[in-house]
Design a protein around this motif. Structure first.
Motif, PDB file in Angstrom:
ATOM      1  N   PRO A  37     -27.835 -62.585  29.061  1.00 37.83           N
ATOM      2  CA  PRO A  37     -27.021 -63.438  27.986  1.00 37.83           C
ATOM      3  C   PRO A  37     -27.073 -63.917  26.600  1.00 37.83           C
ATOM      4  N   ILE A  38     -28.016 -64.766  27.652  1.00 42.24           N
ATOM      5  CA  ILE A  38     -28.896 -65.348  26.172  1.00 42.24           C
ATOM      6  C   ILE A  38     -29.248 -64.566  25.603  1.00 42.24           C
ATOM      7  N   ARG A  39     -30.333 -63.464  25.822  1.00 43.12           N
ATOM      8  CA  ARG A  39     -30.872 -62.756  25.246  1.00 43.12           C
ATOM      9  C   ARG A  39     -30.153 -62.604  24.420  1.00 43.12           C
TER      10      ARG A  39
ATOM     11  N   ALA B 257     -18.492 -67.293  27.768  1.00 47.07           N
ATOM     12  CA  ALA B 257     -19.595 -66.091  28.788  1.00 47.07           C
ATOM     13  C   ALA B 257     -20.785 -66.462  29.003  1.00 47.07           C
ATOM     14  N   VAL B 258     -21.487 -67.334  27.354  1.00 41.75           N
ATOM     15  CA  VAL B 258     -22.645 -67.640  27.135  1.00 41.75           C
ATOM     16  C   VAL B 258     -22.496 -69.342  27.667  1.00 41.75           C
ATOM     17  N   LEU B 259     -21.623 -69.573  27.714  1.00 41.22           N
ATOM     18  CA  LEU B 259     -21.614 -71.426  28.120  1.00 41.22           C
ATOM     19  C   LEU B 259     -21.825 -71.171  29.880  1.00 41.22           C
ATOM     20  N   ALA B 260     -21.290 -70.259  30.650  1.00 33.79           N
ATOM     21  CA  ALA B 260     -21.674 -70.119  31.843  1.00 33.79           C
ATOM     22  C   ALA B 260     -22.982 -69.584  32.001  1.00 33.79           C
ATOM     23  N   ALA B 261     -23.107 -68.885  31.705  1.00 38.75           N
ATOM     24  CA  ALA B 261     -24.960 -68.856  31.591  1.00 38.75           C
ATOM     25  C   ALA B 261     -25.390 -69.772  31.259  1.00 38.75           C
ATOM     26  N   CYS B 262     -25.310 -70.617  30.686  1.00 41.10           N
ATOM     27  CA  CYS B 262     -26.403 -72.466  30.353  1.00 41.10           C
ATOM     28  C   CYS B 262     -25.909 -72.707  31.077  1.00 41.10           C
ATOM     29  N   ALA B 263     -24.478 -73.047  32.065  1.00 42.07           N
ATOM     30  CA  ALA B 263     -24.500 -73.867  32.640  1.00 42.07           C
ATOM     31  C   ALA B 263     -24.907 -73.333  34.345  1.00 42.07           C
TER      32      ALA B 263
ATOM     33  N   ILE C 289     -22.449 -59.115  27.832  1.00 43.99           N
ATOM     34  CA  ILE C 289     -22.747 -60.844  28.257  1.00 43.99           C
ATOM     35  C   ILE C 289     -21.571 -61.482  29.651  1.00 43.99           C
ATOM     36  N   ALA C 290     -20.387 -60.607  30.266  1.00 43.03           N
ATOM     37  CA  ALA C 290     -20.155 -61.145  30.549  1.00 43.03           C
ATOM     38  C   ALA C 290     -19.921 -60.302  32.125  1.00 43.03           C
ATOM     39  N   GLY C 291     -20.681 -59.327  31.891  1.00 38.70           N
ATOM     40  CA  GLY C 291     -21.002 -58.535  32.846  1.00 38.70           C
ATOM     41  C   GLY C 291     -22.593 -58.673  34.283  1.00 38.70           C
ATOM     42  N   TYR C 292     -23.617 -59.482  32.985  1.00 39.12           N
ATOM     43  CA  TYR C 292     -24.652 -60.088  33.662  1.00 39.12           C
ATOM     44  C   TYR C 292     -24.400 -60.758  33.931  1.00 39.12           C
ATOM     45  N   VAL C 293     -23.563 -62.223  33.360  1.00 40.05           N
ATOM     46  CA  VAL C 293     -22.847 -63.817  34.158  1.00 40.05           C
ATOM     47  C   VAL C 293     -22.541 -63.141  35.735  1.00 40.05           C
ATOM     48  N   GLN C 294     -21.878 -62.219  35.177  1.00 38.62           N
ATOM     49  CA  GLN C 294     -20.639 -62.038  36.862  1.00 38.62           C
ATOM     50  C   GLN C 294     -22.268 -61.584  37.710  1.00 38.62           C
TER      51      GLN C 294
END
Length: 260
Positions: free
Chosen positions: A57-59, A78-84, A45-50
């Motif tokens: 990451p949401i999936r 990490a999910v919060l970062a993706a949502c943002a 999840i963190a890797g995809y965000v990065q």
């Protein structure tokens, strides 16, 4: 590829997921895992965000919950970062993740505050910031008033609460100084709370805390795993290998991993 335990797989995935060009290989290894821990999911999840992929990451977070996995704070941040990154339409997912957390540190508070601010919800950001600050101030005030106003001598449990509060609020040096200046010897609970500074990327302080824990409980396999993970997150692979060797030399066996 030979059979490996979950920790080894996680170290490999964590390393690959920090390189944009290696995310595809990280995903391949992840899909080949027979069992996964929360760290396995979080690394992906963190890797995809990065690497700027905010939808995956949401999936994966949804798949993780469907598989019965329990996210930790690093996962949620990490999910919060993706949502943002995705916009206000997905801020509801971030809110749901944040408020479902049983425990929060400065990292998760800051991520949620930043999400509100990024999408023009300044009033909500300020409310959350005020709430976070009040929790720390009130906790410190209550502790100080015990002896001053009520003549109650703080016990080990009270000191532990203060260390935990300061650590979760990101006040790591303050928590460390608090431990050093205590009139009683710190126990495993306190060093464990300070060990949470791994979340805040303070590697040296995390290592010190975990080493104290190993002195108190040298046969606890969990401490070795956490220390190994701390070094892996900092790309200190020689130290990671050294911890694994120490674990074997001490005759400590890792308990089977779970999906939680």
């Amino acid at each position: 590829m030979g059979e490996k335990d979950v920790v080894t797989w996680n170290i490999m995935i964590t390393h690959l997921s920090k390189q944009d060009d290696d995310m595809e290989l990280a995903r391949k290894l992840f899909d080949e895992m027979l069992e996964r821990s929360v760290r396995s999911w979080t690394a992906m999840i963190a890797g995809y965000v990065q690497c700027g992929n905010s939808k995956e990451p949401i999936r994966m977070f949804t798949d993780m919950e469907a598989a019965g996995g329990t996210p930790n704070e690093v996962t949620v941040v990490a999910v919060l970062a993706a949502c943002a990154d995705l916009g206000t339409l997905d801020l509801g997912i971030a809110q749901d993740s944040f408020y479902k957390m049983k425990e929060r540190t400065i990292v998760s508070w800051s991520a949620m505050i930043g999400g509100y601010a990024m999408h023009g919800q300044a009033e909500e950001a300020l409310k959350l910031f005020s709430k976070m600050s009040c929790i720390v101030n009130e906790g410190c005030g209550f502790f100080s008033s015990m002896a001053r106003d009520y003549e109650i001598i703080p016990q080990i449990e009270h000191y532990g609460c203060m260390v935990d509060l300061l650590s979760r609020s990101g006040l790591l040096q303050e928590a460390h100084e608090f431990i050093k200046n205590m009139s009683i010897k710190a126990n495993g609970v306190m060093w464990g709370a300070l060990g949470g500074c791994k979340v805040h990327k303070n590697v040296e302080l995390a290592v010190e805390a975990i080493k104290h824990l190993l002195v108190l409980d040298p046969l606890n396999d969990g401490y070795y795993v956490v220390l190994s993970n701390v070094y892996a997150d900092a790309w200190r692979w020689e130290d990671t290998a050294r911890v694994r060797m120490l674990m074997r030399d001490q005759g400590v066996k890792k308990m089977p991993a779970t999906n939680s």
